[in-house]
Scaffold this active site. Structure first.
Site, mmCIF file in Angstrom:
data_model
loop_
_atom_site.group_PDB
_atom_site.id
_atom_site.type_symbol
_atom_site.label_atom_id
_atom_site.label_comp_id
_atom_site.label_asym_id
_atom_site.label_seq_id
_atom_site.Cartn_x
_atom_site.Cartn_y
_atom_site.Cartn_z
ATOM 1 N N HIS A 44 -54.194 24.269 -5.434
ATOM 2 C CA HIS A 44 -55.244 25.069 -4.673
ATOM 3 C C HIS A 44 -56.557 24.623 -4.814
ATOM 4 O O HIS A 44 -57.608 25.132 -4.094
ATOM 5 C CB HIS A 44 -55.098 26.430 -4.997
ATOM 6 C CG HIS A 44 -53.816 27.276 -4.599
ATOM 7 N ND1 HIS A 44 -53.075 26.930 -3.331
ATOM 8 C CD2 HIS A 44 -52.712 27.679 -5.334
ATOM 9 C CE1 HIS A 44 -51.848 27.446 -3.407
ATOM 10 N NE2 HIS A 44 -51.736 28.047 -4.549
ATOM 11 N N GLU A 149 -41.504 31.084 -7.687
ATOM 12 C CA GLU A 149 -42.131 31.785 -6.971
ATOM 13 C C GLU A 149 -41.524 32.054 -5.395
ATOM 14 O O GLU A 149 -42.257 32.199 -4.507
ATOM 15 C CB GLU A 149 -43.553 31.255 -6.787
ATOM 16 C CG GLU A 149 -43.540 29.720 -6.517
ATOM 17 C CD GLU A 149 -44.909 29.117 -6.511
ATOM 18 O OE1 GLU A 149 -45.830 29.776 -6.680
ATOM 19 O OE2 GLU A 149 -44.860 27.770 -6.356
ATOM 20 N N ASP A 175 -46.983 34.385 -4.399
ATOM 21 C CA ASP A 175 -45.852 33.678 -3.410
ATOM 22 C C ASP A 175 -44.519 34.376 -3.475
ATOM 23 O O ASP A 175 -43.416 34.426 -2.650
ATOM 24 C CB ASP A 175 -45.778 32.163 -3.933
ATOM 25 C CG ASP A 175 -46.885 31.318 -3.254
ATOM 26 O OD1 ASP A 175 -47.170 31.518 -2.083
ATOM 27 O OD2 ASP A 175 -47.428 30.699 -4.178
#
Length: 255
Positions: A44, A149, A175
């Protein structure tokens, strides 16, 4: 103590999520704060591999073990991060035993995996050594941590945790909640059940277990549930929230 050794212990390990500040002093800053590890995120953050290679040296200089999350479950990403010196490896959304095995294969050399051989480079500090000894040393140093996740990952977590070569599990709670169909609803029965399954698998197979927490209270609660790698907040949020609190207090104090 290296990441592999930390993963073998169930004692509390406190870390910080690095998503913005890959600066030369970052390892020493975390070390002076008394932290045990850094979680360096490439998924990210936008960090590239050139940045990763430098950052790993910053962490090594401070004696700060680092977990690296690569952007995807791809051999060239995992193996490249290993070649640059990453000790702990995470890839997003490990949902099946086959995916976990692919991760082990990318991180570990023969006979434990299928990682392409590159010796006398950053990961072994450019040292010369007999090939068999060098491969074994690399395998002994690297830790595979599977990021759970997805709903599928939670349903397959016992098999993932049982897989030889997997050192730990990590929960991607946002997630996971999305995958279960209840974004951000961490009190939902399905989310709680998934968490319980992950915690049980880690305990059953004696694997490390980690997650990110936003505050101290949640970190303590998670440790008591069975998490031993507690990643407290992130570099951006610690700076932002600290400055916001100080600025607000000063403005209120001079009124």
């Amino acid at each position: 103590m290296g990441l592999k050794q930390l993963a073998a212990s169930k004692e509390l390990k406190v870390g910080n999520f690095i998503v913005e500040f890959a600066t030369p002093g970052i390892g020493h800053i975390l070390k002076q704060a008394g932290l045990d590890f850094a979680f360096f995120d490439m998924e990210h953050s936008g960090f590239g591999f050139e940045t990763l290679k430098s950052a790993i040296r910053y962490f090594e200089a401070a004696g700060m073990p680092v977990i690296v999350r690569v952007p995807a479950l791809e051999n060239n990403m995992l193996a490249r991060a290993c070649d640059m010196g990453a000790e702990g490896l995470i890839a997003p959304m490990i949902s099946t035993v086959a995916q976990a095995q692919a991760m082990v294969d990318a991180v570990k050399y023969f006979p434990a995996g299928k990682r392409g051989v590159g010796l006398q480079m950053a990961h072994d500090n450019y040292r010369t050594a007999p090939v068999a000894a060098a491969l074994q040393a690399a395998n002994d140093r690297t830790a595979v941590i599977c990021l759970i996740e997805t709903a599928e990952g939670a349903s397959n977590v016992d098999g993932i945790a049982a897989l030889p070569g997997v050192d730990g599990l990590w929960v991607g709670h946002f997630d996971l909640s999305v995958s279960l169909g209840f974004p951000g609803e961490f009190g939902h029965p399905k989310f709680i059940a998934a968490m319980e399954a992950i915690i049980a698998a880690a305990k059953k197979h004696n694997k490390a277990l980690g997650r990110l927490v936003p505050n101290v209270e949640q970190g303590i609660a998670m440790y008591r549930q069975g998490f031993d790698f507690i990643c407290y907040s992130g570099d951006v949020w610690v700076l932002r929230d600290g400055l916001a609190a100080a600025g607000k207090a000063m403005r209120e104090g001079v009124r």
